[in-house]
Design a protein around this motif. Structure first.
Motif, mmCIF file in Angstrom:
data_model
loop_
_atom_site.group_PDB
_atom_site.id
_atom_site.type_symbol
_atom_site.label_atom_id
_atom_site.label_comp_id
_atom_site.label_asym_id
_atom_site.label_seq_id
_atom_site.Cartn_x
_atom_site.Cartn_y
_atom_site.Cartn_z
ATOM 1 N N GLN A 65 -1.564 -3.454 -14.464
ATOM 2 C CA GLN A 65 -2.855 -3.214 -14.082
ATOM 3 C C GLN A 65 -3.592 -4.698 -15.039
ATOM 4 O O GLN A 65 -4.681 -5.064 -14.876
ATOM 5 C CB GLN A 65 -3.746 -2.003 -14.267
ATOM 6 C CG GLN A 65 -3.475 -1.554 -15.665
ATOM 7 C CD GLN A 65 -2.320 -0.693 -15.815
ATOM 8 O OE1 GLN A 65 -1.586 -0.695 -15.183
ATOM 9 N NE2 GLN A 65 -2.183 -0.089 -17.126
ATOM 10 N N ASP A 66 -3.001 -5.118 -16.140
ATOM 11 C CA ASP A 66 -3.397 -5.877 -17.081
ATOM 12 C C ASP A 66 -2.832 -7.417 -16.494
ATOM 13 O O ASP A 66 -3.069 -8.424 -17.361
ATOM 14 C CB ASP A 66 -3.094 -5.600 -18.441
ATOM 15 C CG ASP A 66 -3.676 -4.215 -18.772
ATOM 16 O OD1 ASP A 66 -4.737 -3.785 -17.944
ATOM 17 O OD2 ASP A 66 -3.204 -3.461 -19.664
ATOM 18 N N LYS B 24 -2.803 3.524 -8.467
ATOM 19 C CA LYS B 24 -2.655 4.350 -9.152
ATOM 20 C C LYS B 24 -3.854 5.313 -9.283
ATOM 21 O O LYS B 24 -3.590 6.472 -10.318
ATOM 22 C CB LYS B 24 -2.530 3.742 -10.501
ATOM 23 C CG LYS B 24 -0.902 2.960 -10.802
ATOM 24 C CD LYS B 24 -1.051 2.060 -12.055
ATOM 25 C CE LYS B 24 -0.729 2.785 -13.212
ATOM 26 N NZ LYS B 24 -0.488 2.121 -14.361
ATOM 27 N N ALA B 25 -4.696 5.271 -8.326
ATOM 28 C CA ALA B 25 -5.964 6.151 -8.512
ATOM 29 C C ALA B 25 -6.634 6.095 -9.818
ATOM 30 O O ALA B 25 -6.941 7.365 -10.260
ATOM 31 C CB ALA B 25 -5.517 7.523 -7.899
ATOM 32 N N LYS B 26 -6.817 5.241 -10.323
ATOM 33 C CA LYS B 26 -7.298 5.044 -11.480
ATOM 34 C C LYS B 26 -8.787 4.363 -11.626
ATOM 35 O O LYS B 26 -9.360 3.868 -12.537
ATOM 36 C CB LYS B 26 -6.499 4.084 -12.826
ATOM 37 C CG LYS B 26 -5.091 4.670 -12.998
ATOM 38 C CD LYS B 26 -5.274 5.545 -14.096
ATOM 39 C CE LYS B 26 -3.789 6.321 -14.347
ATOM 40 N NZ LYS B 26 -3.726 7.102 -15.413
ATOM 41 N N ALA B 27 -9.316 4.606 -10.432
ATOM 42 C CA ALA B 27 -10.685 3.679 -10.206
ATOM 43 C C ALA B 27 -11.750 4.634 -9.765
ATOM 44 O O ALA B 27 -11.348 6.002 -9.980
ATOM 45 C CB ALA B 27 -10.570 2.427 -9.253
ATOM 46 N N ILE C 45 -1.175 -1.465 3.798
ATOM 47 C CA ILE C 45 -0.554 -2.889 3.211
ATOM 48 C C ILE C 45 -0.858 -3.127 1.888
ATOM 49 O O ILE C 45 0.114 -3.470 0.843
ATOM 50 C CB ILE C 45 -1.443 -4.006 3.949
ATOM 51 C CG1 ILE C 45 -1.089 -3.932 5.528
ATOM 52 C CG2 ILE C 45 -1.296 -5.511 3.503
ATOM 53 C CD1 ILE C 45 -1.781 -5.101 6.667
ATOM 54 N N MET C 46 -1.960 -2.824 1.116
ATOM 55 C CA MET C 46 -2.508 -2.789 0.048
ATOM 56 C C MET C 46 -1.796 -1.838 -0.894
ATOM 57 O O MET C 46 -0.765 -2.368 -1.918
ATOM 58 C CB MET C 46 -3.873 -2.223 -0.374
ATOM 59 C CG MET C 46 -4.280 -2.512 -1.756
ATOM 60 S SD MET C 46 -5.422 -1.154 -2.488
ATOM 61 C CE MET C 46 -4.143 -0.067 -2.926
ATOM 62 N N VAL C 47 -1.232 -0.688 -0.406
ATOM 63 C CA VAL C 47 -0.192 0.248 -1.164
ATOM 64 C C VAL C 47 0.966 -0.389 -1.123
ATOM 65 O O VAL C 47 1.836 -0.435 -2.190
ATOM 66 C CB VAL C 47 -0.376 1.584 -0.620
ATOM 67 C CG1 VAL C 47 0.880 2.511 -1.095
ATOM 68 C CG2 VAL C 47 -1.695 2.303 -0.968
ATOM 69 N N ALA C 48 1.563 -1.081 -0.225
ATOM 70 C CA ALA C 48 2.626 -1.505 0.043
ATOM 71 C C ALA C 48 2.821 -2.766 -1.052
ATOM 72 O O ALA C 48 3.982 -2.915 -1.807
ATOM 73 C CB ALA C 48 3.314 -1.961 1.491
ATOM 74 N N MET D 220 -9.927 7.981 -0.250
ATOM 75 C CA MET D 220 -9.318 7.093 0.859
ATOM 76 C C MET D 220 -7.527 7.324 0.694
ATOM 77 O O MET D 220 -7.011 7.528 1.526
ATOM 78 C CB MET D 220 -9.684 5.642 0.588
ATOM 79 C CG MET D 220 -9.099 4.929 1.722
ATOM 80 S SD MET D 220 -9.933 5.326 3.213
ATOM 81 C CE MET D 220 -8.711 4.106 4.345
ATOM 82 N N MET D 221 -7.364 7.433 -0.586
ATOM 83 C CA MET D 221 -5.738 7.542 -1.019
ATOM 84 C C MET D 221 -5.312 8.902 -0.613
ATOM 85 O O MET D 221 -4.099 9.053 0.007
ATOM 86 C CB MET D 221 -5.523 7.470 -2.333
ATOM 87 C CG MET D 221 -5.559 5.864 -2.891
ATOM 88 S SD MET D 221 -4.520 4.790 -1.971
ATOM 89 C CE MET D 221 -2.900 5.023 -3.060
#
Length: 185
Positions: free
Chosen positions: A36-37, A121-124, A21-24, A131-132
């Motif tokens: 992201q900003d 975006k896998a920037k964390a 759901i989050m990715v969608a 998980m991604m």
């Protein structure tokens, strides 16, 4: 065999519903122009001194207490330009920008949608990256198990045989995807 694939399909789906759901959602809002900003809170302060490299965390511990500013997580890294120094995480960070005889301190707090896009975006942090990756593997398994469930049927002898209409739909999906991709590039 179909029963096993249905159970695998079901439990993988149930476990990955939140990340799916989050990715969608983040994919759609990103395509619609958010990034992201979006809705981030930024504050800028200037101190009349330069902060020595390696002393950022100690300086910020004291400065944030004195100025009632939240202290981020204590990991220090250099940004890509190797000019500014950043302390914090993807969600909240403080950047130190060296100016002539002073330092500009910029606090940056991302909104919930900004944080979700950073995760997308896998920037964390590494845990959500894992998980991604797991979610990507699960998606491949979804398609394998889904194809096994949907593409085959039992014939009169009880053997699994392919459904012709399933192959036609799969072929149509490939053709439309390739055409749209070529036209879009």
């Amino acid at each position: 065999m179909k029963k096993i694939f249905r159970k695998i399909h079901l439990y993988m789906a149930l476990f990955t519903i939140p990340v799916g759901i989050m990715v969608a959602i983040t994919g759609v809002v990103y395509i619609l122009g958010a990034n992201q900003d979006t809705w981030a809170e930024t504050n800028t302060y200037t101190v009349n001194q330069t902060i020595a490299k390696g002393q950022e965390v100690e300086f910020l511990k004291q400065w944030t207490k004195e100025n009632n500013v939240k202290m981020p997580k204590e990991n220090v890294s250099l940004d890509k330009s190797k000019v500014n120094r950043t302390v914090g995480s993807a969600g909240y960070l403080i950047t130190l920008k060296d100016k002539e005889n002073s330092t500009e301190i910029v606090t940056f707090k991302r909104s919930i949608i900004g944080n979700m896009i950073m995760l997308h975006k896998a920037k964390a942090g590494m845990l959500f990256k894992i998980m991604m990756i797991l979610y990507g593997i699960v998606l491949v398994c979804f398609y394998i198990s889904g194809l096994t469930i949907a593409v085959f049927k039992k014939n009169v002898n009880g053997k699994l045989v392919p459904k012709t209409e399933s192959y036609v739909v799969i072929a149509a999906g490939f053709i439309v995807t390739i055409i749209f991709a070529i036209i879009s590039l």
